[in-house]
Design a protein around this motif. Sequence first.
Motif, PDB file in Angstrom:
ATOM      1  N   ILE A 186       0.841  -1.203   0.000  1.00 37.39           N
ATOM      2  CA  ILE A 186       0.000   0.000   0.000  1.00 37.39           C
ATOM      3  C   ILE A 186       0.873   1.249   0.000  1.00 37.39           C
ATOM      4  CG2 ILE A 186      -1.642   1.346   1.370  1.00 37.39           C
ATOM      5  CD1 ILE A 186      -2.860  -1.319   2.293  1.00 37.39           C
ATOM      6  N   ARG A 187       1.922   1.247   0.830  1.00 38.37           N
ATOM      7  CA  ARG A 187       2.833   2.394   0.867  1.00 38.37           C
ATOM      8  C   ARG A 187       3.517   2.592  -0.480  1.00 38.37           C
ATOM      9  NH1 ARG A 187       4.017   0.274   6.042  1.00 38.37           N
ATOM     10  NH2 ARG A 187       5.846  -0.807   5.204  1.00 38.37           N
ATOM     11  N   LEU A 188       3.914   1.481  -1.102  1.00 35.93           N
ATOM     12  CA  LEU A 188       4.573   1.562  -2.408  1.00 35.93           C
ATOM     13  C   LEU A 188       3.649   2.180  -3.458  1.00 35.93           C
ATOM     14  CD1 LEU A 188       6.880   0.894  -4.386  1.00 35.93           C
ATOM     15  CD2 LEU A 188       5.897  -1.409  -4.603  1.00 35.93           C
ATOM     16  N   TYR A 189       2.421   1.659  -3.516  1.00 38.99           N
ATOM     17  CA  TYR A 189       1.461   2.172  -4.493  1.00 38.99           C
ATOM     18  C   TYR A 189       1.140   3.642  -4.216  1.00 38.99           C
ATOM     19  CZ  TYR A 189       0.785  -2.762  -5.620  1.00 38.99           C
ATOM     20  OH  TYR A 189       0.982  -4.070  -5.987  1.00 38.99           O
ATOM     21  N   HIS A 190       1.043   3.983  -2.936  1.00 43.14           N
ATOM     22  CA  HIS A 190       0.749   5.367  -2.556  1.00 43.14           C
ATOM     23  C   HIS A 190       1.865   6.299  -3.040  1.00 43.14           C
ATOM     24  CE1 HIS A 190      -0.711   8.735  -0.177  1.00 43.14           C
ATOM     25  NE2 HIS A 190       0.510   8.868   0.349  1.00 43.14           N
ATOM     26  N   ASN A 191       3.118   5.894  -2.852  1.00 35.62           N
ATOM     27  CA  ASN A 191       4.243   6.705  -3.292  1.00 35.62           C
ATOM     28  C   ASN A 191       4.291   6.834  -4.804  1.00 35.62           C
ATOM     29  OD1 ASN A 191       5.116   7.153  -0.654  1.00 35.62           O
ATOM     30  ND2 ASN A 191       6.466   5.373  -0.640  1.00 35.62           N
ATOM     31  N   LEU A 192       3.965   5.723  -5.489  1.00 30.87           N
ATOM     32  CA  LEU A 192       3.958   5.761  -6.956  1.00 30.87           C
ATOM     33  C   LEU A 192       2.883   6.730  -7.460  1.00 30.87           C
ATOM     34  CD1 LEU A 192       4.463   1.985  -7.817  1.00 30.87           C
ATOM     35  CD2 LEU A 192       6.102   3.848  -8.149  1.00 30.87           C
ATOM     36  N   LEU A 193       1.736   6.716  -6.814  1.00 30.30           N
ATOM     37  CA  LEU A 193       0.650   7.605  -7.208  1.00 30.30           C
ATOM     38  C   LEU A 193       1.035   9.074  -6.962  1.00 30.30           C
ATOM     39  CD1 LEU A 193      -2.449   5.636  -5.874  1.00 30.30           C
ATOM     40  CD2 LEU A 193      -1.931   6.165  -8.272  1.00 30.30           C
ATOM     41  N   LYS A 194       1.715   9.330  -5.847  1.00 32.58           N
ATOM     42  CA  LYS A 194       2.137  10.693  -5.537  1.00 32.58           C
ATOM     43  C   LYS A 194       3.128  11.209  -6.572  1.00 32.58           C
ATOM     44  CE  LYS A 194       3.220  12.021  -1.464  1.00 32.58           C
ATOM     45  NZ  LYS A 194       3.865  12.078  -0.117  1.00 32.58           N
ATOM     46  N   GLN A 195       4.015  10.296  -7.037  1.00 30.09           N
ATOM     47  CA  GLN A 195       5.022  10.698  -8.008  1.00 30.09           C
ATOM     48  C   GLN A 195       4.414  10.979  -9.383  1.00 30.09           C
ATOM     49  OE1 GLN A 195       8.027   7.656  -8.008  1.00 30.09           O
ATOM     50  NE2 GLN A 195       8.424   7.877  -5.806  1.00 30.09           N
ATOM     51  N   SER A 196       3.293  10.287  -9.654  1.00 31.35           N
ATOM     52  CA  SER A 196       2.695  10.432 -10.979  1.00 31.35           C
ATOM     53  C   SER A 196       1.790  11.666 -11.104  1.00 31.35           C
ATOM     54  CB  SER A 196       1.881   9.184 -11.327  1.00 31.35           C
ATOM     55  OG  SER A 196       0.789   9.030 -10.436  1.00 31.35           O
ATOM     56  N   VAL A 197       1.442  12.241  -9.949  1.00 29.50           N
ATOM     57  CA  VAL A 197       0.557  13.415  -9.958  1.00 29.50           C
ATOM     58  C   VAL A 197       1.331  14.674 -10.362  1.00 29.50           C
ATOM     59  CG1 VAL A 197      -0.883  14.908  -8.533  1.00 29.50           C
ATOM     60  CG2 VAL A 197      -0.968  12.444  -8.238  1.00 29.50           C
TER      61      VAL A 197
END
Length: 210
Positions: A199-210
């Motif tokens: 979940i943390r990994l996906y959350h960080n990936l989403l933050k980077q893509s925004v």
Amino acid sequence: MSSSAMFSILRRQFSTSGALRQLVVPPTQVFGLEGRYATALYSAAVKSKKLEQVDQDLGKVSQLLKSDPRLGEFLNNPLYNKVAKSAAFAKLLTGLKVSDLTLNLFNVLGLNGRLGRSGQVLASFAIIMSAHKGEVPTEVVTARPLDSKETQELQSVLNSFAKSGQKLQVSFRVDPSIVGGMTVAIGDKFVDMSTASKIRLYHNLLKQSV
């Protein structure tokens, strides 16, 4: 994913003779003041061929401290004279018929006013002995308790990672905060297969893509 898929004075005293000047390197490092005492004792015991006896001695002392909380309070109390405290503890140890090396250890701790740290010295020595015996501490953390079949399967998988002469000392702990999956620590190696980490990994990936 299925569970099966995730599966110093002491140093001087010990170094006064030529035979003990060079410390035997322990199979694992222990740190701090307690670690230095434990390492010096291990080295002296190996050189004197008394390691097994010293290990048994410290087991007796550990059991004594666990069975009598008042003894621990006495050793930790700074109001008692350190010489008198050392003499009283030495009398107890003599009754346990411990080796001269073990008696020397606690005499030095006493004279240095550090008998209150005996428990930590015992713990450090236990870590060294565990490594000496080829025991590898292993902790498995899961979000829920494993059933007997899952435990057996996981034990089998973990044992396949053990090198020749090693014995995994496996402990299990439940931590709901990891959400699902598991984390596994074998010695100094760590594998995180928890849902929380994903979940943390996906959350960080989403933050980077925004």
